[in-house]
Design a protein around this motif. Structure first.
Motif, PDB file in Angstrom:
ATOM      1  N   MET A   1       0.867  -1.058  -0.092  1.00  0.00           N
ATOM      2  CA  MET A   1      -0.150   0.106  -0.186  1.00  0.00           C
ATOM      3  C   MET A   1       0.734   1.169   0.080  1.00  0.00           C
ATOM      4  O   MET A   1       0.534   2.407  -0.747  1.00  0.00           O
ATOM      5  CB  MET A   1      -1.005   0.099   1.176  1.00  0.00           C
ATOM      6  CG  MET A   1      -1.963  -1.033   1.325  1.00  0.00           C
ATOM      7  SD  MET A   1      -2.926  -1.424   2.783  1.00  0.00           S
ATOM      8  CE  MET A   1      -4.105   0.113   2.485  1.00  0.00           C
ATOM      9  N   VAL A   2       1.915   1.261   0.666  1.00  0.00           N
ATOM     10  CA  VAL A   2       2.905   2.400   0.864  1.00  0.00           C
ATOM     11  C   VAL A   2       3.716   2.638  -0.564  1.00  0.00           C
ATOM     12  O   VAL A   2       3.728   3.597  -0.913  1.00  0.00           O
ATOM     13  CB  VAL A   2       3.582   2.312   2.054  1.00  0.00           C
ATOM     14  CG1 VAL A   2       5.070   3.393   2.012  1.00  0.00           C
ATOM     15  CG2 VAL A   2       3.112   2.444   3.343  1.00  0.00           C
TER      16      VAL A   2
ATOM     17  N   ASP B   1     -11.201  -8.402  20.176  1.00  0.00           N
ATOM     18  CA  ASP B   1     -12.650  -8.500  19.733  1.00  0.00           C
ATOM     19  C   ASP B   1     -12.623  -9.116  18.178  1.00  0.00           C
ATOM     20  O   ASP B   1     -11.442  -9.578  17.958  1.00  0.00           O
ATOM     21  CB  ASP B   1     -13.392  -7.244  19.740  1.00  0.00           C
ATOM     22  CG  ASP B   1     -12.744  -6.143  18.784  1.00  0.00           C
ATOM     23  OD1 ASP B   1     -11.936  -6.661  18.099  1.00  0.00           O
ATOM     24  OD2 ASP B   1     -13.138  -5.115  19.113  1.00  0.00           O
ATOM     25  N   ALA B   2     -13.604  -9.166  17.353  1.00  0.00           N
ATOM     26  CA  ALA B   2     -13.644  -9.655  16.279  1.00  0.00           C
ATOM     27  C   ALA B   2     -13.386  -8.673  14.900  1.00  0.00           C
ATOM     28  O   ALA B   2     -13.568  -8.875  13.762  1.00  0.00           O
ATOM     29  CB  ALA B   2     -15.015 -10.265  16.036  1.00  0.00           C
ATOM     30  N   ARG B   3     -12.577  -7.523  15.204  1.00  0.00           N
ATOM     31  CA  ARG B   3     -12.682  -6.560  14.206  1.00  0.00           C
ATOM     32  C   ARG B   3     -11.481  -7.183  13.085  1.00  0.00           C
ATOM     33  O   ARG B   3     -10.543  -7.530  13.671  1.00  0.00           O
ATOM     34  CB  ARG B   3     -12.115  -5.205  14.460  1.00  0.00           C
ATOM     35  CG  ARG B   3     -13.478  -4.486  15.219  1.00  0.00           C
ATOM     36  CD  ARG B   3     -13.065  -3.225  15.654  1.00  0.00           C
ATOM     37  NE  ARG B   3     -14.178  -2.613  16.272  1.00  0.00           N
ATOM     38  CZ  ARG B   3     -14.734  -1.574  15.573  1.00  0.00           C
ATOM     39  NH1 ARG B   3     -14.577  -1.141  14.487  1.00  0.00           N
ATOM     40  NH2 ARG B   3     -15.833  -1.060  16.242  1.00  0.00           N
ATOM     41  N   ALA B   4     -11.763  -6.820  11.747  1.00  0.00           N
ATOM     42  CA  ALA B   4     -10.823  -7.383  10.906  1.00  0.00           C
ATOM     43  C   ALA B   4     -10.769  -6.142   9.686  1.00  0.00           C
ATOM     44  O   ALA B   4     -11.904  -5.465   9.431  1.00  0.00           O
ATOM     45  CB  ALA B   4     -11.114  -8.548  10.170  1.00  0.00           C
ATOM     46  N   HIS B   5      -9.717  -5.942   9.031  1.00  0.00           N
ATOM     47  CA  HIS B   5      -9.435  -5.110   7.900  1.00  0.00           C
ATOM     48  C   HIS B   5      -8.749  -5.592   6.685  1.00  0.00           C
ATOM     49  O   HIS B   5      -7.540  -5.534   6.470  1.00  0.00           O
ATOM     50  CB  HIS B   5      -8.936  -3.790   8.391  1.00  0.00           C
ATOM     51  CG  HIS B   5      -8.900  -2.604   7.319  1.00  0.00           C
ATOM     52  ND1 HIS B   5      -7.562  -2.017   6.939  1.00  0.00           N
ATOM     53  CD2 HIS B   5     -10.105  -1.815   6.782  1.00  0.00           C
ATOM     54  CE1 HIS B   5      -8.094  -1.347   5.698  1.00  0.00           C
ATOM     55  NE2 HIS B   5      -9.242  -1.149   5.877  1.00  0.00           N
ATOM     56  N   PRO B   6      -9.273  -6.470   5.920  1.00  0.00           N
ATOM     57  CA  PRO B   6      -8.547  -7.304   4.929  1.00  0.00           C
ATOM     58  C   PRO B   6      -7.623  -6.519   4.066  1.00  0.00           C
ATOM     59  O   PRO B   6      -6.635  -7.132   3.654  1.00  0.00           O
ATOM     60  CB  PRO B   6      -9.730  -7.828   4.059  1.00  0.00           C
ATOM     61  CG  PRO B   6     -10.980  -8.047   4.968  1.00  0.00           C
ATOM     62  CD  PRO B   6     -10.620  -6.713   5.955  1.00  0.00           C
ATOM     63  N   PRO B   7      -7.854  -5.271   3.549  1.00  0.00           N
ATOM     64  CA  PRO B   7      -7.031  -4.623   2.675  1.00  0.00           C
ATOM     65  C   PRO B   7      -5.680  -4.383   3.261  1.00  0.00           C
ATOM     66  O   PRO B   7      -4.591  -4.439   2.602  1.00  0.00           O
ATOM     67  CB  PRO B   7      -7.840  -2.982   2.454  1.00  0.00           C
ATOM     68  CG  PRO B   7      -9.292  -3.422   2.695  1.00  0.00           C
ATOM     69  CD  PRO B   7      -9.339  -4.563   3.625  1.00  0.00           C
ATOM     70  N   SER B   8      -5.558  -4.203   4.578  1.00  0.00           N
ATOM     71  CA  SER B   8      -4.330  -4.027   5.146  1.00  0.00           C
ATOM     72  C   SER B   8      -3.754  -5.185   5.793  1.00  0.00           C
ATOM     73  O   SER B   8      -2.742  -5.245   6.632  1.00  0.00           O
ATOM     74  CB  SER B   8      -4.370  -2.864   6.248  1.00  0.00           C
ATOM     75  OG  SER B   8      -5.087  -3.028   7.420  1.00  0.00           O
TER      76      SER B   8
END
Length: 623
Positions: free
Chosen positions: A44-45, A116-123
C-alpha cells in the motif's frame, strides 16, 4: 535470518522510486519500509509512492497516533497514524519497557491480552492478529502472557488482571467505532484503565523503541512458547461466579415469563449474555439472528453504536413484536456498554438514555442491597459514583438514603481507579455509571461491563413484572421520590482543531474580555463556571477546581440559577464537541412538561449563544 531480512529491506527501499521532495516525509516512508514486514501494508505504501500521492502519504506518516489514557484508537491501514502490525509492535514494545521499569516482578506475574472480532482485509489487520503480535513482543522479553484463545468482551480483560493478580492488561478493540477502526486499550495492575502519568510514560517509551525487536514479528513461535497461557476457560467460569453474587431474586427469575430480546450488534456479546442470563436462572433472551454472530463489516447498521438509538435497534424491535417481547437489550460490539428500550402501551418504543438507565440501575442496586442489609447503620459504608457529565440522580438518592455519592472526571478510567481506592479502604462500591450507557454493577470488574449489566437489568425487569410495573413506570417513581432529573445531550462533529479551540477560547474570554466567562446565556443566569482545562472553578473560595484538570482536552461546565447544569467538552476518541445538559428539580415538582420546556429553551440558548459563531463549520449529530 537477519541477513535475509536486511536484503528484503534493501529491496523494499529500492521500490521507493519517486521521492516526495519532503525530506521528513521521505525519511518516515523509508523507515517504515525498513521496519514493516506485512506485505499488504508494504504494498500500500509502495503504491502511494509510485503514484506520487503525497497528500495520502502525509495522512499516513505526518503524525504518530497519540497514546493517551484511552490507549490508541484509529483507522486500520499503513503508516504511523494508523493501526497496523508495525504500530502495534511499536506500542507494545514501549508498553513492555514501561512495565519493566514499573514492576520488578513483571516476569513472574505477566500480562493478559484479549481481542474482539474486528478485521480489515485490505491492510491485513485484525484484532486477533494484533493481539498475537503483542503477545510475541512480551514473550520475546520473557514476560508470561495470558492470551485469550477466542474473542471476549472487553470486561474479561480487567477481570482477569484482578483475578490473576497480573501487572497489566491489553484489549484490542475499537468498541463502537466504525468498522475500519481498531484500538489498543490498556489496564494497570489495579484492574482499572490507566490514568496520568502512565499515559505520558508509555508514550515516551514507545517513541524510544520504534525499531522492532528481533523476535517481535515471530508470532507463530510465540504461540508455541511455554510462557503463553490461555485464560479463557478459567476466566469464563470465575467471571460468571462473580456476577452471580448480584443475583438476588432467583426464584422470581426461574418463574419469570417476561420476554426479552438481545442484540450484540455483530459484536462479541451474544454467547456471553446468554451465559449471564443462565447464571441468573433467567429465561434466555431472544437473539436477533442477523446480528448475533460477530461480523467486522457490521452489515445491518450504519454505525455499530447502540447509543445512537432507534436506527441501530430496528431489527430488535421487529423481533420483539414477533415474539411478544416488551424489552430490548443491546450491547455495543465489545460488550462493555448496554442500551435498553421498552415497548410502551402505545406500541411505540422508548429508548432509555444513559442517564435514565443510570437512575434505574442505581435504584435497583440499592434496593437489592437494602433487602440484604436491614441494618441502617451499614449504609454509611456504601458508595456510588458517576462522571461529571452524567446525571446527578445518584446524588439525590444518596442524600435521602444516607450513602455516599462521588463525582469523577469523565470516563471509567477515573471511576475505576476511584472505586479501587475505596475498595482498598474497606468501602463497598455498589454502582458506577456514565451517561454514555456505561455501567459498573459488579466491582469484580473495575470498568463498564455490558454483560453483567444485561443480566442485572434482566432480573430488574423480571422483578418489576411481579409488581405489574414497567421500566418507564419505575423511572417515574424514582423521579417522584428523589426529584426529576431531565437531561438532553448531543454533539456536533468538527474535524478542525483550530475551530474547536476558538470556541472554547471565546467562552474563556467572553465579550472580548480576557479571562472572563459568560454570566448569562439567553434569558438564563449563570451562577457558577468550572473549567477543567484551565483549573478554574468560580464556586470554590480560591477559584481552583477540586477535580483533576488537563490542558490536553477541553471541558467547561456552567451551572444556572434555575437548577440547570451544562457541560461542553471534546471527545477523546472521536472528532466531536459534546454537550450535556440537565435540569434537576426538587422532589414534589412533577410538572414534567414545564421542566422539559425549560431544558429545551436552555439548550436552544446554549446553541445560539455559545455555538453560533462557528455553527457553519460544524456538522450536527448523525442520525
Amino acid at each position: 535470518r537477519l541477513k535475509e531480512r536486511e536484503r528484503s529491506s534493501r529491496g523494499k527501499m529500492e521500490d521507493v522510486l519517486t521521492p516526495t521532495g519532503d525530506t521528513i516525509l521521505d525519511q518516515a516512508v523509508r523507515q517504515w519500509l525498513q521496519y514493516d514486514r506485512n506485505p499488504k501494508t508494504i504494498s500500500m505504501v509502495q503504491d502511494l509512492v509510485k503514484k506520487g500521492a503525497v497528500e495520502a502519504l502525509r495522512e499516513c506518516f505526518s503524525s504518530r497516533m497519540e497514546f493517551g489514557t484511552a490507549g490508541l484508537r484509529a483507522a486500520m491501514g499503513p503508516g504511523i497514524s494508523c493501526m497496523n502490525d508495525l504500530t502495534v509492535i511499536q506500542t507494545t514494545q514501549g508498553f513492555c519497557c514501561y512495565l519493566e521499569q514499573s514492576f520488578k516482578d513483571l516476569k513472574e506475574r505477566g500480562v493478559v491480552i484479549g481481542y474482539d472480532a474486528r478485521a480489515h482485509p485490505p491492510s491485513g489487520g485484525s484484532s486477533k492478529r494484533f493481539a498475537s503480535l503483542a503477545a510475541a513482543v512480551f514473550i520475546s522479553r520473557g514476560v508470561p502472557v495470558h492470551l485469550f484463545s477466542d474473542i471476549t468482551p472487553t470486561p474479561f480483560v480487567p477481570f482477569t488482571v484482578s483475578h490473576l493478580g497480573l501487572c497489566a492488561g491489553v484489549m484490542v478493540t475499537a468498541s463502537h467505532n466504525p468498522k475500519q477502526d481498531n484500538g489498543y486499550k490498556v489496564y494497570w495492575e489495579s484492574g482499572a484503565q490507566i490514568v496520568p502519568p502512565h499515559d505520558v510514560g508509555i508514550s515516551k517509551a514507545i517513541k524510544e523503541n520504534l525499531e522492532p525487536w528481533p523476535e517481535a514479528w515471530n508470532s507463530e513461535e510465540a504461540l508455541k512458547s511455554p510462557l503463553l497461557k490461555d485464560p479463557y476457560q478459567d476466566t469464563f467460569t470465575q467471571y460468571f461466579k462473580a456476577i452471580q453474587k448480584h443475583c438476588h431474586h432467583r426464584d422470581i427469575n426461574k418463574s419469570s415469563e417476561v420476554k426479552i430480546v438481545h442484540t450484540s450488534v455483530h459484536g462479541v456479546g451474544h454467547a456471553f449474555v446468554q451465559s449471564a442470563f443462565k447464571a441468573f436462572d433467567l429465561p434466555p433472551p431472544y437473539a436477533v439472528d442477523q446480528q448475533k454472530d460477530p461480523d467486522p463489516e457490521f452489515p445491518t447498521v450504519k454505525y455499530p453504536n447502540p447509543e445512537e438509538g432507534k436506527g441501530v435497534l430496528t431489527l430488535s424491535f421487529a423481533l420483539a413484536v414477533t415474539e411478544g417481547a416488551s424489552v430490548v437489550l443491546a450491547n455495543d460490539p465489545d460488550a462493555d456498554r448496554l442500551a435498553i428500550a421498552e415497548r410502551q402501551d402505545s406500541g411505540q418504543w422508548r429508548v432509555f438514555s444513559g442517564n435514565e438507565l443510570g437512575a434505574l440501575l442505581g435504584w435497583w442496586m440499592f434496593h437489592c442491597w437494602k433487602e440484604q442489609n436491614p441494618d441502617a447503620a451499614v449504609v454509611k459504608n456504601i458508595y456510588m459514583l458517576s462522571s461529571t457529565v452524567s446525571s446527578k440522580i445518584l446524588r439525590a438518592i444518596a442524600l435521602k438514603e444516607g450513602f455516599h455519592f462521588e463525582e469523577t472526571l469523565t470516563g471509567f478510567k477515573w471511576m475505576g481507579n476511584r472505586a479501587k481506592d475505596l475498595l482498598d479502604q474497606g468501602k463497598t462500591v455498589l454502582f458506577a455509571f456514565e451517561e454514555a450507557i456505561g455501567y459498573m454493577c459488579c466491582n469484580s470488574v473495575l470498568d463498564k461491563d455490558g454483560v453483567s449489566a444485561a443480566a442485572i437489568a434482566g432480573e430488574m425487569v423480571a422483578y418489576l413484572a411481579t409488581k405489574t410495573k414497567s421500566l418507564s413506570q419505575q423511572l417515574t417513581a424514582i423521579f417522584e421520590e428523589y426529584g426529576y432529573h431531565i437531561s438532553k445531550n448531543s454533539y456536533f462533529i468538527c474535524h478542525d482543531q483550530d475551530v474547536i479551540c476558538s470556541l472554547f477560547e471565546r467562552l474563556r474570554n467572553f465579550g472580548g474580555k480576557t479571562e472572563s466567562y459568560p454570566t448569562k446565556c439567553g434569558r438564563f443566569s449563570i451562577s457558577a463556571v468550572r473549567d477543567l482545562t484551565t483549573g478554574y472553578d468560580s464556586s470554590q473560595p480560591d477559584k481552583k477546581a477540586v477535580l483533576p484538570t488537563s490542558n490536553s482536552s477541553q471541558m467547561i461546565t456552567f451551572s444556572f440559577s434555575n437548577g440547570g447544569v451544562a457541560t461542553m467538552r471534546t471527545s477523546g476518541t472521536e472528532p466531536k464537541i459534546k454537550y450535556y445538559t440537565e435540569l434537576c428539580a426538587a422532589p414534589g415538582n412533577s410538572d414534567v412538561t414545564h421542566l422539559k420546556k425549560e431544558l429545551d429553551d436552555l439548550v436552544d440558548a446554549i446553541i445560539d449563544d455559545f455555538f453560533e459563531p462557528i455553527k457553519n463549520k460544524l456538522q450536527p449529530k448523525q442520525e
